[in-house]
Design a protein around this motif. Structure first.
Motif, mmCIF file in Angstrom:
data_model
loop_
_atom_site.group_PDB
_atom_site.id
_atom_site.type_symbol
_atom_site.label_atom_id
_atom_site.label_comp_id
_atom_site.label_asym_id
_atom_site.label_seq_id
_atom_site.Cartn_x
_atom_site.Cartn_y
_atom_site.Cartn_z
ATOM 1 N N ALA A 251 0.838 -1.198 0.000
ATOM 2 C CA ALA A 251 0.000 0.000 0.000
ATOM 3 C C ALA A 251 0.876 1.251 0.000
ATOM 4 O O ALA A 251 0.590 2.237 -0.696
ATOM 5 C CB ALA A 251 -0.920 -0.012 1.224
ATOM 6 N N LEU A 252 1.959 1.200 0.752
ATOM 7 C CA LEU A 252 2.883 2.332 0.785
ATOM 8 C C LEU A 252 3.614 2.478 -0.551
ATOM 9 O O LEU A 252 3.814 3.591 -1.039
ATOM 10 C CB LEU A 252 3.884 2.152 1.924
ATOM 11 C CG LEU A 252 3.297 2.153 3.333
ATOM 12 C CD1 LEU A 252 4.393 1.871 4.355
ATOM 13 C CD2 LEU A 252 2.613 3.464 3.639
ATOM 14 N N VAL A 253 4.014 1.366 -1.120
ATOM 15 C CA VAL A 253 4.700 1.409 -2.415
ATOM 16 C C VAL A 253 3.774 1.997 -3.479
ATOM 17 O O VAL A 253 4.188 2.839 -4.296
ATOM 18 C CB VAL A 253 5.163 0.000 -2.823
ATOM 19 C CG1 VAL A 253 5.688 -0.006 -4.258
ATOM 20 C CG2 VAL A 253 6.243 -0.499 -1.869
ATOM 21 N N ASN A 254 2.535 1.573 -3.466
ATOM 22 C CA ASN A 254 1.581 2.094 -4.440
ATOM 23 C C ASN A 254 1.348 3.584 -4.234
ATOM 24 O O ASN A 254 1.207 4.343 -5.198
ATOM 25 C CB ASN A 254 0.258 1.333 -4.333
ATOM 26 C CG ASN A 254 0.380 -0.107 -4.788
ATOM 27 O OD1 ASN A 254 1.200 -0.428 -5.654
ATOM 28 N ND2 ASN A 254 -0.413 -1.006 -4.207
ATOM 29 N N ALA A 255 1.313 3.991 -2.988
ATOM 30 C CA ALA A 255 1.159 5.414 -2.707
ATOM 31 C C ALA A 255 2.353 6.204 -3.236
ATOM 32 O O ALA A 255 2.198 7.310 -3.774
ATOM 33 C CB ALA A 255 1.012 5.629 -1.202
ATOM 34 N N LEU A 256 3.539 5.627 -3.083
ATOM 35 C CA LEU A 256 4.734 6.281 -3.611
ATOM 36 C C LEU A 256 4.623 6.459 -5.123
ATOM 37 O O LEU A 256 4.924 7.527 -5.671
ATOM 38 C CB LEU A 256 5.970 5.451 -3.261
ATOM 39 C CG LEU A 256 7.279 5.907 -3.909
ATOM 40 C CD1 LEU A 256 7.662 7.294 -3.415
ATOM 41 C CD2 LEU A 256 8.386 4.900 -3.611
ATOM 42 N N HIS A 257 4.184 5.397 -5.815
ATOM 43 C CA HIS A 257 4.036 5.497 -7.267
ATOM 44 C C HIS A 257 3.038 6.593 -7.633
ATOM 45 O O HIS A 257 3.253 7.353 -8.577
ATOM 46 C CB HIS A 257 3.568 4.153 -7.835
ATOM 47 C CG HIS A 257 4.606 3.090 -7.729
ATOM 48 N ND1 HIS A 257 4.323 1.749 -7.859
ATOM 49 C CD2 HIS A 257 5.944 3.154 -7.495
ATOM 50 C CE1 HIS A 257 5.443 1.048 -7.712
ATOM 51 N NE2 HIS A 257 6.425 1.875 -7.489
ATOM 52 N N ALA A 258 1.948 6.658 -6.884
ATOM 53 C CA ALA A 258 0.947 7.683 -7.164
ATOM 54 C C ALA A 258 1.521 9.080 -6.928
ATOM 55 O O ALA A 258 1.296 9.998 -7.727
ATOM 56 C CB ALA A 258 -0.280 7.454 -6.286
ATOM 57 N N ALA A 259 2.256 9.236 -5.841
ATOM 58 C CA ALA A 259 2.850 10.545 -5.553
ATOM 59 C C ALA A 259 3.850 10.938 -6.631
ATOM 60 O O ALA A 259 3.889 12.094 -7.075
ATOM 61 C CB ALA A 259 3.526 10.514 -4.180
ATOM 62 N N ASP A 260 4.656 9.995 -7.059
ATOM 63 C CA ASP A 260 5.621 10.277 -8.126
ATOM 64 C C ASP A 260 4.906 10.688 -9.406
ATOM 65 O O ASP A 260 5.359 11.588 -10.129
ATOM 66 C CB ASP A 260 6.496 9.050 -8.389
ATOM 67 C CG ASP A 260 7.516 8.803 -7.280
ATOM 68 O OD1 ASP A 260 7.754 9.728 -6.489
ATOM 69 O OD2 ASP A 260 8.058 7.689 -7.218
ATOM 70 N N ARG A 261 3.792 10.009 -9.680
ATOM 71 C CA ARG A 261 3.041 10.337 -10.886
ATOM 72 C C ARG A 261 2.488 11.759 -10.791
ATOM 73 O O ARG A 261 2.570 12.534 -11.751
ATOM 74 C CB ARG A 261 1.916 9.323 -11.076
ATOM 75 C CG ARG A 261 0.996 9.610 -12.263
ATOM 76 C CD ARG A 261 0.047 8.449 -12.486
ATOM 77 N NE ARG A 261 -0.706 8.114 -11.290
ATOM 78 C CZ ARG A 261 -1.806 8.755 -10.891
ATOM 79 N NH1 ARG A 261 -2.259 9.771 -11.593
ATOM 80 N NH2 ARG A 261 -2.447 8.378 -9.804
ATOM 81 N N LEU A 272 3.029 16.181 -2.099
ATOM 82 C CA LEU A 272 3.811 16.408 -0.884
ATOM 83 C C LEU A 272 3.224 15.751 0.369
ATOM 84 O O LEU A 272 3.974 15.170 1.164
ATOM 85 C CB LEU A 272 3.993 17.915 -0.654
ATOM 86 C CG LEU A 272 5.054 18.569 -1.540
ATOM 87 C CD1 LEU A 272 5.040 20.083 -1.364
ATOM 88 C CD2 LEU A 272 6.437 18.016 -1.222
ATOM 89 N N PRO A 273 1.910 15.810 0.606
ATOM 90 C CA PRO A 273 1.385 15.134 1.812
ATOM 91 C C PRO A 273 1.661 13.635 1.809
ATOM 92 O O PRO A 273 1.867 13.038 2.874
ATOM 93 C CB PRO A 273 -0.120 15.424 1.739
ATOM 94 C CG PRO A 273 -0.247 16.653 0.906
ATOM 95 C CD PRO A 273 0.848 16.553 -0.108
ATOM 96 N N ILE A 274 1.678 13.030 0.629
ATOM 97 C CA ILE A 274 1.962 11.589 0.561
ATOM 98 C C ILE A 274 3.429 11.340 0.883
ATOM 99 O O ILE A 274 3.763 10.410 1.632
ATOM 100 C CB ILE A 274 1.596 11.041 -0.826
ATOM 101 C CG1 ILE A 274 0.108 11.235 -1.073
ATOM 102 C CG2 ILE A 274 1.966 9.571 -0.943
ATOM 103 C CD1 ILE A 274 -0.342 10.844 -2.442
ATOM 104 N N TYR A 275 4.315 12.172 0.343
ATOM 105 C CA TYR A 275 5.732 12.028 0.687
ATOM 106 C C TYR A 275 5.932 12.208 2.193
ATOM 107 O O TYR A 275 6.759 11.514 2.809
ATOM 108 C CB TYR A 275 6.574 13.045 -0.074
ATOM 109 C CG TYR A 275 6.701 12.763 -1.561
ATOM 110 C CD1 TYR A 275 6.980 11.478 -2.022
ATOM 111 C CD2 TYR A 275 6.544 13.775 -2.497
ATOM 112 C CE1 TYR A 275 7.102 11.217 -3.380
ATOM 113 C CE2 TYR A 275 6.666 13.519 -3.857
ATOM 114 C CZ TYR A 275 6.939 12.245 -4.292
ATOM 115 O OH TYR A 275 7.060 11.989 -5.639
ATOM 116 N N GLU A 276 5.190 13.127 2.784
ATOM 117 C CA GLU A 276 5.285 13.326 4.235
ATOM 118 C C GLU A 276 4.876 12.063 4.978
ATOM 119 O O GLU A 276 5.527 11.635 5.938
ATOM 120 C CB GLU A 276 4.386 14.495 4.662
ATOM 121 C CG GLU A 276 4.837 15.860 4.193
ATOM 122 C CD GLU A 276 5.964 16.422 5.041
ATOM 123 O OE1 GLU A 276 6.447 15.708 5.933
ATOM 124 O OE2 GLU A 276 6.359 17.578 4.799
ATOM 125 N N ALA A 277 3.760 11.460 4.543
ATOM 126 C CA ALA A 277 3.287 10.237 5.198
ATOM 127 C C ALA A 277 4.289 9.108 5.054
ATOM 128 O O ALA A 277 4.525 8.331 5.990
ATOM 129 C CB ALA A 277 1.940 9.825 4.608
#
Length: 593
Positions: A251-261, A272-277
């Motif tokens: 779930a965290l990895v997928n969130a990272l991909h979404a944030a990068d996108r 940025l809030p996702i990178y913070e999390a």
């Protein structure tokens, strides 16, 4: 009954053998019935010479759509016979039509394969044809491949082929197949739609988010990370609903991909809030913290300097390494200035990290900071400043580095010496030599050894001057440097030094330097000549030093001189000669000893 049964069984066996024979030999029994162009191609495989290959290529170029279909008719299921020749023909045809200059031939080939796919054939044969389309297919093949996505046996190779082909027609094909697939095929379709970024299918994919199959849930989560905006709330929800550590981590990895996108799309406020999390994930997810730090750098640029500097001193080594790499590569015209500004306000470990970053960035504007840090109260900061100063300033930092050497700390002597040895610049060695007279004796010793390490042969005249300094340790350091750098012609000047030598340590250093320089003479027969000419039994100290030098030089004349000295009544002389025999470079002196 038994006879009738046996007869019936034999009849079935014969029928089976006949059927197997018909199936097993399709290439041999049916090739002759094929169109002339197909027969011509099959006659040339395998092509065992350049001429045969050229003929095969020419025949392949003549195939029309019907010929390709006919060639497909010769394929059989593996294990049921020999279709080597047609498969080799397909390999050659696929390779040939992959040439961008053969678009017309490729279109004919694709049309033939697509037409052949519509016929009833064994699964393995269709899979082979799909694989050829994966290699050469164009969007024209998509409508013909799309129906195979709902085939349990052909879905996976077909999905792979469609992804390879690409184009706007591909996503609708996967989208249409999604409701009619199950299990691994269903997961493959979800993966494909996620890779294609098909936002239209997001709602249909999300319907499987609560699937009982963990693999399906993982596929849905990964796909949605590419299709819908991620939020911190969504991350937390995904972590809470995961049935295992793996699902939570993914779930965290997928969130990272979404944030990068989102960051790549310019939506920094959402990323940025996702990178913070992710940054708060903790060291057990350090790879995600490293990725989050990279996200900060990508989205914030120079504004991420504080985060990067803080990470340079993190307890986790992996995070420190990631921070160092990111710090060096952080782009922007004001980044170096930002590091210099932070340097003044952080603690010693962070200063060490910043100096390393400034060194690796290589911006000359950071040189004053590095030079000032040579006086820092913390030794680790000073040592880091030495490395940074020489990298950033080269000869501009020479005077400061020499002044820095005026300390009792051996570690700092070694660091400064290493920096000077590596210093680039045509005049670096000359400048080091020119600084010698104004330095304290302890620094002079280090600088003399530095010149030797730099192989600075052009400074030998300066070394001879230093060999006359008042401090014995400096004189010996100069003589040792001459031993490493001097040519054979310097032997005469070394003999002059020997005449003035005041201590045994100095005489031994000169003896070593004499043997080293004399041995660099090209003519081995005359190497010992300067030493032999200077032998004077009436000066015992000098005489013994020269005898020791002769033992390291060798030669017949030197051997005779040592034999004479070995018989000398003075113990110090005979002992020096005997010791010289022990250092003789060849077995020649063995009998004497």
């Amino acid at each position: 009954m038994r006879i009738e049964s046996l007869t019936l069984t034999r009849g079935r066996i014969v029928t089976a053998i006949i059927a197997a024979t018909l199936v097993a030999l399709p290439a041999a029994s049916r090739a002759a019935d094929q169109p002339p162009n197909v027969q011509a191609v099959l006659a040339q495989v395998p092509a065992e010479s350049p001429a045969a290959l050229a003929t095969l290529q020419a025949n392949l170029a003549k195939l029309n759509q019907d010929d390709v279909v006919a060639l497909c008719d010769l394929l059989i299921e593996p294990g049921t016979g020999d279709d080597t020749a047609p498969r080799m023909a397909f390999s050659a045809l696929t390779f040939q039509t992959g040439d961008p200059a053969r678009t017309k031939q490729r279109d004919i080939y694709i049309a033939g394969l697509c037409a052949a796919l519509a016929k009833d054939r064994p699964v393995a044969v269709k899979r082979f044809m799909v694989q050829q389309l994966e290699l050469v297919g164009t969007p024209a093949a998509v409508p013909h491949l799309a129906p195979l996505l709902t085939d349990d046996e052909l879905c996976l190779p077909t999905a792979q082929a469609l992804l390879a082909i690409g184009g706007p027609e591909v996503a609708p094909a996967f989208r249409a197949a999604l409701p009619d697939t199950t299990d691994r095929n269903h997961i493959a379709i979800i993966d494909a739609l996620g890779l294609l970024g098909d936002t239209v299918s997001a709602k249909a994919i999300a319907a499987d988010a609560d699937s009982e199959d963990p693999a399906a849930r993982a596929a849905v989560a990964a796909a949605l990370a590419n299709l819908v905006p991620a939020t911190v709330d969504a991350i937390e929800a995904a972590r809470e609903h995961g049935d295992s550590w793996y699902e939570e981590s993914m779930a965290l990895v997928n969130a990272l991909h979404a944030a990068d996108r989102m960051a790549s799309a310019g939506d920094k406020a959402a990323a940025l809030p996702i990178y913070e999390a992710l940054w708060d994930a903790g060291d057990e997810e350090v790879h995600l913290r490293c990725a989050a730090l990279a996200g900060f750098v990508k989205t914030l640029g120079v504004e991420a300097v504080d985060r990067v500097v803080a990470a340079l001193t993190a307890e986790n080594a992996e995070l420190r390494a990631a921070a160092a790499n990111l710090a060096v590569e952080l782009p922007g015209p004001n980044v170096t200035s930002a590091y210099i500004e932070r340097f003044q306000t952080v603690d010693a470990p962070a200063r060490v990290g910043i100096l390393d970053v400034l060194r690796l960035r290589g911006h000359a504007a950071a040189l004053p900071t590095a030079l000032a840090a040579l006086d820092n109260e913390d030794q680790n900061v000073r040592l880091a400043a030495v490395k940074a100063a020489v990298e950033l300033g080269q000869t501009e930092s020479l005077a400061a580095l020499i002044a820095y050497m005026d300390t009792e700390e051996a570690a700092e002597h070694h660091a400064a010496k290493d920096a000077l040895v590596s210093m680039r610049g045509d005049d670096a060695s000359k400048q080091i030599a020119a600084a010698l007279p104004d330095c304290p004796p302890m620094v002079q010793v280090v600088l003399l050894d530095t010149l030797a390490d730099r192989q600075a042969g052009e400074t030998v005249p300066t070394l001879f001057s230093a060999a006359n300094y008042s401090e014995e340790s400096v004189r010996i350091a100069a003589i040792n440097a001459i031993a490493r750098l001097g040519e054979a012609a310097t032997a005469t000047r070394l003999l002059d030094l020997l005449n003035k030598a005041a201590t045994e340590r100095e005489r031994e250093a000169i003896s070593q330097a004499l043997s080293a320089t004399c041995n660099r003479a090209e003519d081995a027969r005359t190497r010992a000549a300067p030493v032999l000419a200077a032998l004077d039994p009436e000066q015992p100290d000098k005489y013994c030093a020269l005898l020791r030098a002769l033992g390291r030089i060798g030669g017949s004349a030197a051997l005779e001189a040592l034999r004479t000295a070995a018989a000398d009544e003075r113990p110090e002389v005979s002992e020096a000669a005997i010791r010289a025999f022990g250092e003789w470079p060849t077995p020649q002196a063995a009998d004497t000893v």
